[in-house]
Design an enzyme around this catalytic site. Structure first.
Site, PDB file in Angstrom:
ATOM      1  N   MET A  37      -3.620  -1.174  10.872  1.00 43.16           N
ATOM      2  CA  MET A  37      -4.144  -1.944   9.755  1.00 43.16           C
ATOM      3  C   MET A  37      -4.302  -1.058   8.529  1.00 43.16           C
ATOM      4  O   MET A  37      -4.946  -0.021   8.584  1.00 43.16           O
ATOM      5  CB  MET A  37      -5.515  -2.523  10.116  1.00 43.16           C
ATOM      6  CG  MET A  37      -5.425  -3.734  11.012  1.00 43.16           C
ATOM      7  SD  MET A  37      -4.347  -4.996  10.305  1.00 43.16           S
ATOM      8  CE  MET A  37      -4.047  -5.978  11.770  1.00 43.16           C
ATOM      9  N   CYS A  38      -3.702  -1.481   7.484  1.00 39.81           N
ATOM     10  CA  CYS A  38      -3.692  -0.660   6.278  1.00 39.81           C
ATOM     11  C   CYS A  38      -4.248  -1.501   5.128  1.00 39.81           C
ATOM     12  O   CYS A  38      -4.616  -2.651   5.296  1.00 39.81           O
ATOM     13  CB  CYS A  38      -2.273  -0.223   5.967  1.00 39.81           C
ATOM     14  SG  CYS A  38      -1.412   0.459   7.407  1.00 39.81           S
TER      15      CYS A  38
END
Lengths: 263, 263, 263, 263
Positions: free
Chosen positions: D1-2
């Site tokens: 997750m960015c």
């Protein structure tokens, strides 16, 4: 022994000075001709001026030739005034805080040379700094100390006097060897260059004639193919380069003496 | 062009090979005598064996001479078997994944040389890898591909055959130039060294006689002051060094032909 | 706010403390329970003792969880005495020189906490250092200054007195907030732990009971699954842990007063 | 997750999006609200467009919040079109080559999400790439592969078709979990945004209304204080943002089916 290149004139991509010339700063980082060490792999840095009064600063400890970020930056960023430096540390650690240029307020500063007796005078120089400059120190080099001391001596108002006073603080050479300073610095208006050696010769610095695009450059070694009129900068001569031209001012013993008398 | 040093024998601090000798690997990183490039500043790595079957691996992209962590590690860690490598990349990016040695399972491998036509055969070599080895690829170098291909060809059971089969996969040199391999690798039991050039000469590799402490070393350039009996390793000769001594095995055209016949 | 873990006892791989426990230091670097910041990604460091009197030191500015070199090192290196630290800087730059532990001679030292009025007393503390310790300063943190000042006050001969004298130098808290020190340090013989707060509470530190292997540990948060007998270390109590057991010594106002009277 | 933030409009300093907003990308790197992981410390990157057709690219593995170079760059560089990304790797190594954005020719691309069955289809996707794209691969992520595959499917001429064909190559989800893509990319003319999930929901992406300065932005989480009209981007809708406005195009099963029929 390090390598320096700096430019002022019409805004150009940084790469025109740092990457593209046949004997560019990047080339010099691996194949210097006039340096004691042929390799300058202990970090690098760039300061450049734009709309903000404070310069941009990009420094890293990788060898300059290995950093994609650097070549991208040099391709994309255009500036009318910038300084680049590649470092070959003779002693001491490689860290970003020890990479040149150093920046404070609107000034940026880089240095090639050394104060061999720095260990002996470091405490005194530290103690002489005003609080704000004392707090601004981040690394462990003589170079950063020279920059902060010049600021303490009024770099903002009279660069020549600040240099003379700093040289006086550094004092005469001792048995550890001659003091050698080759500095390039800027306040965002002009590009200053200065060489000094307490004896013998200071690291080379060349001033270009007017470049093809109307700008001017200084560099540790002539950047090929841009102008054939590079002239070696003499010692003890403060050189200020702007769009209008080049002003020089001698900072010899007489100046230092005059300053001393005035106090 | 890179520099290699490796050791097997009684456990010693890594620094005895990598840092302390007069012409140590660290010295060679700044002042190589027999390399095309005098500077090897594009990263470094060490693999070393201990109680675990898998080697330890320490790699970074800084110049080796600038890394305090490396000198600390070399002072503290003792090993009976280790390989060190400093990299001077001729092309391609500097990243940890491209630093030697490469390690997989109990093997570690480093390489000096190149496959000039690698761009042409890369896809074929990739496609020929079994899934596990395909997935193990982390970087973009020909060196890592050679290592993985040797594993695909049975490095575990017959190193000489694995090398011969890998050379066959690489194929003959073309107009882009001669294939040159100087490899040092280990499975934690023995230290292997091998040189090959499709024409001309491969990067140097020297085998020490018995060192003062009873161990043995191989190095791109003799490490001074440890033994005066360094002998240049001939091409096409796989050398396996253990506590018991040195075994050699020729890997010439005949061997490759024999392998081909056996299939 | 940082996280600390340290161990002394039979030699074990560093990973047994730093990587493997269910709530290991590495886990805490991403999911601390008892810290103000849940993330500690501003560098890390390890000091460990072996045959050499000086500890090994490995520090880097990457988040600990992203560094393959660290996990390799922790798997391979065995030590009877080591300290690990992960940093979450509240202010100031991330650099190797600012990573804990700090090492000098046979001592290594790490710290969690802060001196809120450090800016006001920094010059005085610097000026009070003997030359050798003045020169040893590499970074810009209050933590390194505490360590150097403890050395100046005779850490070698009387750690409790050195701490008391250092607290006196730091002086009382002011409006900027309470002084908080949670330190773990070692001379290679014993493992020292100390907590102090000028008011309120200092960052947590837990002392393990005897671990399964006979060793002992201290940690910012209990390392699960190794012993259920973790006890919170009280403030103003210097704790010295060796193979033989745990010694404690109070360093309260009385001690400081006694020292003052003795001068 | 960015976390992702991107902008197009009148040229502004990058910091106006990346650093200055109350809930800026830099803030999100330490305190994300809508991500699975609150911390995004596994590297970052920026691509930005200027006079050159190819974007500038700056990527590093430090946590974004610790990099002075990044804040300097964001203060100095002005651009009419840029993309920024901070990475929280769930698996795999942290290296510059794995940092987003990826750039090739005039395109730059970043991604938030994952292909859980990537291990199973990686070889097939690699093999399907034309030589030039095969050679352009530098890292090991599914994200880079998606970008290269989109290029292989005609990103230059029909982005919507390239996405549909790439989704077809990725194939349906399997037991390892749903495919989730939230992409932002650009050719230097427009800013593209796209979300897709094979089931469930894809990582959030918000489109701003017209900002105070007339520009537009997309971001993983609304950047406070710039506009209160952030709208969540629906799935399977390709959004192209330019100075003139926002165009959307559905890329649903029908589109994919249509493409398939046309072959």
């Amino acid at each position: 022994m390090c390598r320096i290149a700096a430019y002022t004139g019409p805004a150009i991509p940084l790469e025109n000075i740092i990457v593209r010339p046949r004997h560019s700063l990047l080339t010099q980082s691996q194949h210097a001709n006039e340096a004691k060490l042929a390799v300058n792999g202990d970090g690098f840095g760039i300061s450049w001026y734009g709309q903000d009064e404070r310069p941009g600063l990009y420094r890293d400890v990788l060898p300059a030739w290995a950093d994609d970020n650097l070549t991208n930056l040099c391709r994309m960023v255009r500036s009318h005034l910038f300084i680049a430096h590649i470092r070959a540390s003779t002693v001491g650690e490689t860290s970003r805080a020890n990479c040149h240029p150093f920046a404070l307020g609107r000034w940026s500063f880089c240095h090639n040379g050394q104060i061999p007796h720095f260990g002996r005078i470091k405490r005194r120089m530290m103690a002489a700094l005003p609080d704000a400059l004392f707090d601004a120190r981040r690394g462990t080099t003589d170079s950063e100390m020279i920059f902060l001391t010049m600021q303490a001596h009024g770099l903002d108002t009279d660069p020549a006097a600040a240099i003379a006073a700093t040289l006086r603080d550094i004092g005469p050479e001792d048995a550890s060897g001659p003091v050698k300073l080759t500095c390039v610095f800027s306040d965002g208006q002009g590009l200053f260059a200065f060489r000094h050696a307490s004896s013998g010769d200071s690291p080379t610095l060349y001033l270009s004639g007017v470049l093809d695009n109307g700008g001017r450059a200084v560099a540790s070694e002539p950047l090929c193919g841009m102008t054939d009129r590079w002239t070696a900068l003499p010692c003890n001569m403060l050189c200020r380069i702007t769009a209008e031209g080049v002003q020089t001012e001698e900072i010899g013993p007489s100046r230092a003496a005059a300053l001393q008398a005035a106090e």
